[in-house]
Design an enzyme around this catalytic site. Structure first.
Site, mmCIF file in Angstrom:
data_model
loop_
_atom_site.group_PDB
_atom_site.id
_atom_site.type_symbol
_atom_site.label_atom_id
_atom_site.label_comp_id
_atom_site.label_asym_id
_atom_site.label_seq_id
_atom_site.Cartn_x
_atom_site.Cartn_y
_atom_site.Cartn_z
ATOM 1 C CG HIS A 102 54.738 29.381 -21.346
ATOM 2 N ND1 HIS A 102 54.760 28.013 -21.170
ATOM 3 C CD2 HIS A 102 53.630 29.826 -20.702
ATOM 4 C CE1 HIS A 102 53.711 27.646 -20.443
ATOM 5 N NE2 HIS A 102 53.012 28.731 -20.149
ATOM 6 C CE LYS A 123 55.980 29.834 -17.632
ATOM 7 N NZ LYS A 123 55.502 30.657 -16.509
#
Length: 264
Positions: free
Chosen positions: A140, A144
């Site tokens: 990600h 995040k």
């Protein structure tokens, strides 16, 4: 539920929250109601009062508070918050209590592709014998905060459950160990990648790999709209629902459209 359903987004200032807000603003089927974030002028109670449905992509502590408020003022709820309810017994109990009052949809990942990916992982977990090592790899964007992602945790839980039910094997998270069955899990936070989840089943002579990659965060907004369509169309009974429960309607509709096209 009428066609002018007001939808409020909890965590509306977050990355996914902003995508959902944008999808609702562009939708002719739903009205974007007041949302809630750290900078909200309205209280959580006021936000709940001004909406027909709540969509929560926030933080486990805030989601716990949302559930507590909804027990007093019940509204259908869609939860995409990573780590909720987790291992917190109080959160589990409150969520279970709410599911006896209203429909609650829990979806770590709201995209159709993620659902199909999970189904494929379930099938491979059933078919691949214990001679296959298992690895989950998720990537990600660098901002995040949670690691493991909610989607990866859901995949992990799914594999462990299937291996227990179909093979009678207990799988733990960790590096490969000849004395026990393990699932290796890898997380990476780099660049601006919306999300990629890969599950590999690897034996001494071959590898089976299934990967789901998100190119645009807009798929999450479309997924939430599909769940809202399900709520509005079927008006389900109170209960705990998964993304799969709601997307079956979408898959049936797409199958019907495809059949009509091929028939012509």
């Amino acid at each position: 539920m009428g066609s002018s359903m007001h939808v409020g987004v909890i965590g509306c200032s977050g990355r996914t929250g902003k995508v959902i807000v944008s999808a609702l603003e562009q939708s002719s089927e739903y009205t974007l109601g007041p949302g809630f974030s750290r900078s909200s002028a309205l209280t959580l109670f006021q936000v709940i009062a001004h909406n027909d449905v709540l969509v929560d992509f926030s933080h486990p502590l805030l989601t716990k508070e949302v559930v507590a408020h909804l027990l007093i003022s019940p509204k259908p709820l869609i939860i995409g918050t990573t780590g909720f309810p987790g291992k917190c017994k109080e959160a589990h109990d409150s969520l279970e209590e709410l599911t006896h009052i209203v429909p609650v949809v829990v979806c770590p990942n709201a995209s159709l592709g993620a659902y199909i990916h999970k189904r494929l992982v379930m099938l491979l977990s059933q078919l691949c014998n214990p001679q296959f090592d298992i690895r989950i790899r998720e990537t990600h964007h660098r901002y995040k905060k949670d690691s493991l992602s909610g989607t990866a945790q859901d995949l992990l839980d799914t594999i462990q459950q299937v291996k227990q039910e179909d093979w009678g094997e207990e799988y733990e998270v960790g590096q490969r160990d000849s004395s026990k069955k393990t699932i290796e899990v890898q997380s990476s936070r780099v660049g601006d990648i919306p999300g990629e989840h890969e599950v590999a089943f690897i034996s001494s002579g071959e590898q089976i790999l299934v990967r789901h990659t998100v190119f645009s965060r807009n798929v999450f907004g479309r997924g939430i709209l599909s769940i809202l369509d399900w709520l509005k169309t079927l008006n389900p009974q109170p209960g705990l629902y998964s993304l799969g429960d709601t997307l079956e309607l979408v898959l049936r509709n797409e199958h019907c459209l495809l059949k009509k096209t091929t028939d012509h």
